[in-house]
Scaffold this active site. Structure first.
Site, PDB file in Angstrom:
ATOM      1  N   SER A 208       0.821  -1.209   0.000  1.00 33.89           N
ATOM      2  CA  SER A 208       0.000   0.000   0.000  1.00 33.89           C
ATOM      3  C   SER A 208       0.854   1.257   0.000  1.00 33.89           C
ATOM      4  O   SER A 208       2.023   1.247   0.352  1.00 33.89           O
ATOM      5  CB  SER A 208      -0.911   0.034   1.226  1.00 33.89           C
ATOM      6  OG  SER A 208      -1.699  -1.133   1.288  1.00 33.89           O
TER       7      SER A 208
HETATM    8  N1  SAH Z   1      -0.524  -5.284   3.951  1.00 34.17           N
HETATM    9  C1  SAH Z   1       0.278  -5.589   2.770  1.00 34.17           C
HETATM   10  C2  SAH Z   1      -0.405  -5.261   1.461  1.00 34.17           C
HETATM   11  C3  SAH Z   1      -1.681  -5.954   1.277  1.00 34.17           C
HETATM   12  S1  SAH Z   1      -2.086  -6.427  -0.373  1.00 34.17           S
HETATM   13  C4  SAH Z   1       1.626  -4.903   2.826  1.00 34.17           C
HETATM   14  O1  SAH Z   1       1.891  -4.147   3.761  1.00 34.17           O
HETATM   15  O2  SAH Z   1       2.444  -5.156   1.923  1.00 34.17           O
HETATM   16  C5  SAH Z   1      -3.392  -7.521   0.116  1.00 34.17           C
HETATM   17  C6  SAH Z   1      -2.926  -8.871   0.544  1.00 34.17           C
HETATM   18  O3  SAH Z   1      -4.040  -9.575   1.066  1.00 34.17           O
HETATM   19  C7  SAH Z   1      -2.386  -9.708  -0.624  1.00 34.17           C
HETATM   20  O4  SAH Z   1      -1.102 -10.174  -0.340  1.00 34.17           O
HETATM   21  C8  SAH Z   1      -3.413 -10.828  -0.725  1.00 34.17           C
HETATM   22  O5  SAH Z   1      -2.844 -12.059  -1.147  1.00 34.17           O
HETATM   23  C9  SAH Z   1      -3.924 -10.920   0.701  1.00 34.17           C
HETATM   24  N2  SAH Z   1      -5.228 -11.564   0.850  1.00 34.17           N
HETATM   25  C10 SAH Z   1      -6.331 -11.442   0.071  1.00 34.17           C
HETATM   26  N3  SAH Z   1      -7.337 -12.220   0.531  1.00 34.17           N
HETATM   27  C11 SAH Z   1      -6.859 -12.838   1.655  1.00 34.17           C
HETATM   28  C12 SAH Z   1      -7.404 -13.794   2.581  1.00 34.17           C
HETATM   29  N4  SAH Z   1      -8.635 -14.294   2.451  1.00 34.17           N
HETATM   30  N5  SAH Z   1      -6.629 -14.208   3.609  1.00 34.17           N
HETATM   31  C13 SAH Z   1      -5.360 -13.748   3.756  1.00 34.17           C
HETATM   32  N6  SAH Z   1      -4.781 -12.878   2.903  1.00 34.17           N
HETATM   33  C14 SAH Z   1      -5.525 -12.419   1.864  1.00 34.17           C
END
Ligand code: SAH
Length: 200
Positions: free
Chosen positions: A50
Site C-alpha cells: 500500500s
Molecule cells: N498489507 C500488505 C499489502 C496488502 S495487499 C503490505 O503491507 O504489503 C493484500 C494482501 O491480502 C495480498 O497479499 C493478498 O494475497 C492478501 N489476501 C487477500 N485475501 C486474503 C485472505 N482471504 N486471507 C489472507 N490474505 C488475503
C-alpha cells in the site's frame, strides 16, 4: 526517507514508525528507487504494497496502543505488519499466498522484527488459537466483514478494513463496545486489491 508530516496523521508514534520502517526492503529490488514515493507498488502475484500514507492512516484510525495484540489479514510484503509492530505489543498476520507469506516471514526475521507472527492461511477464519485480539486490520477489500473476525475482536476493540467492490471501496471502522455490540463508521474512499477466499 519518507516525509514525516502527513497532513492528517497526528499520532507521533505512527509517524515515527513510518519514518523507521525501511520500505525499500519490502519492495522488489528493481523498485527500490521508487520505495520513497507515496504510492502503492507491485510486490508480485498481482498484489501491491500500500501507499505509505494509507498505511499510516489505517494505523492511526485503528488507535493501537503499546499493550495491544493486533491481527492483520493480508500480510503481502509485511510492511504494514512492521509498522504495526512498532506501535503494538504483538502482531499476528495471515496471508493466503504461500510465496508471499514465506517471503514476508523471512524478510521480517532478517530485519529483526521479533514480535510479528506470520501464518499462511485464509484470513476468513482469523487466528482462533490466539484470539481474542485488541485490534484487527484487513488490508484487502471485503464485500462484508468475515464473521469470524468480528468474533475474534475483543470487547472494547477496533477493526479497520476496506469494504466494497473492485472500483468503489470505503475504509470502515467497527467499534465493539464492552457489551459486545458493534458500531460502524465509514471513513474515506480507498482502493485495495480484493479479499479472496482459499489459499494459494
Ligand atoms: N498489507 C500488505 C499489502 C496488502 S495487499 C503490505 O503491507 O504489503 C493484500 C494482501 O491480502 C495480498 O497479499 C493478498 O494475497 C492478501 N489476501 C487477500 N485475501 C486474503 C485472505 N482471504 N486471507 C489472507 N490474505 C488475503
Amino acid at each position: 526517507m519518507l516525509p514525516l508530516t502527513y497532513w492528517d496523521i497526528h499520532d507521533p508514534r505512527v509517524l515515527e514508525a513510518i519514518r523507521i520502517v525501511p520500505r525499500e526492503r519490502f519492495v522488489p529490488p528493481e523498485l527500490q528507487q521508487e520505495a520513497e514515493e507515496d504510492r502503492p507498488l507491485p510486490i508480485g502475484q498481482g498484489q501491491t504494497i500500500s501507499q505509505p500514507y494509507i498505511v499510516a492512516y489505517m494505523t492511526e484510525v485503528l488507535r493501537v496502543d503499546s499493550e495491544n495484540r493486533v491481527l492483520e489479514i493480508g500480510t503481502g510484503s509485511g510492511y504494514q505488519a512492521a509498522v504495526l509492530s512498532l506501535v503494538a505489543k504483538e502482531v499476528y498476520s495471515v496471508e493466503r499466498i504461500g510465496n508471499l507469506a514465506m517471503a514476508a516471514r523471512e524478510r521480517l526475521k532478517t530485519l529483526g522484527y521479533g514480535n510479528i507472527h506470520v501464518r499462511h492461511g485464509d484470513g476468513s477464519s482469523g487466528w482462533p488459537e490466539s484470539a481474542p485480539f485488541d485490534r484487527i486490520m484487513i488490508t484487502a477489500a471485503v464485500k462484508s466483514e468475515p464473521p469470524a473476525l468480528v468474533e475474534q475482536l475483543r470487547p472494547g476493540g477496533f477493526m479497520v478494513f476496506p469494504q466494497g467492490g473492485r472500483r468503489v471501496q470505503y475504509l470502515v471502522r467497527i467499534t465493539k463496545d464492552a457489551q459486545g455490540s458493534c458500531a460502524r463508521e465509514s471513513l474515506v474512499p480507498v482502493v485495495f486489491v480484493p479479499f479472496v477466499r482459499g489459499i494459494l
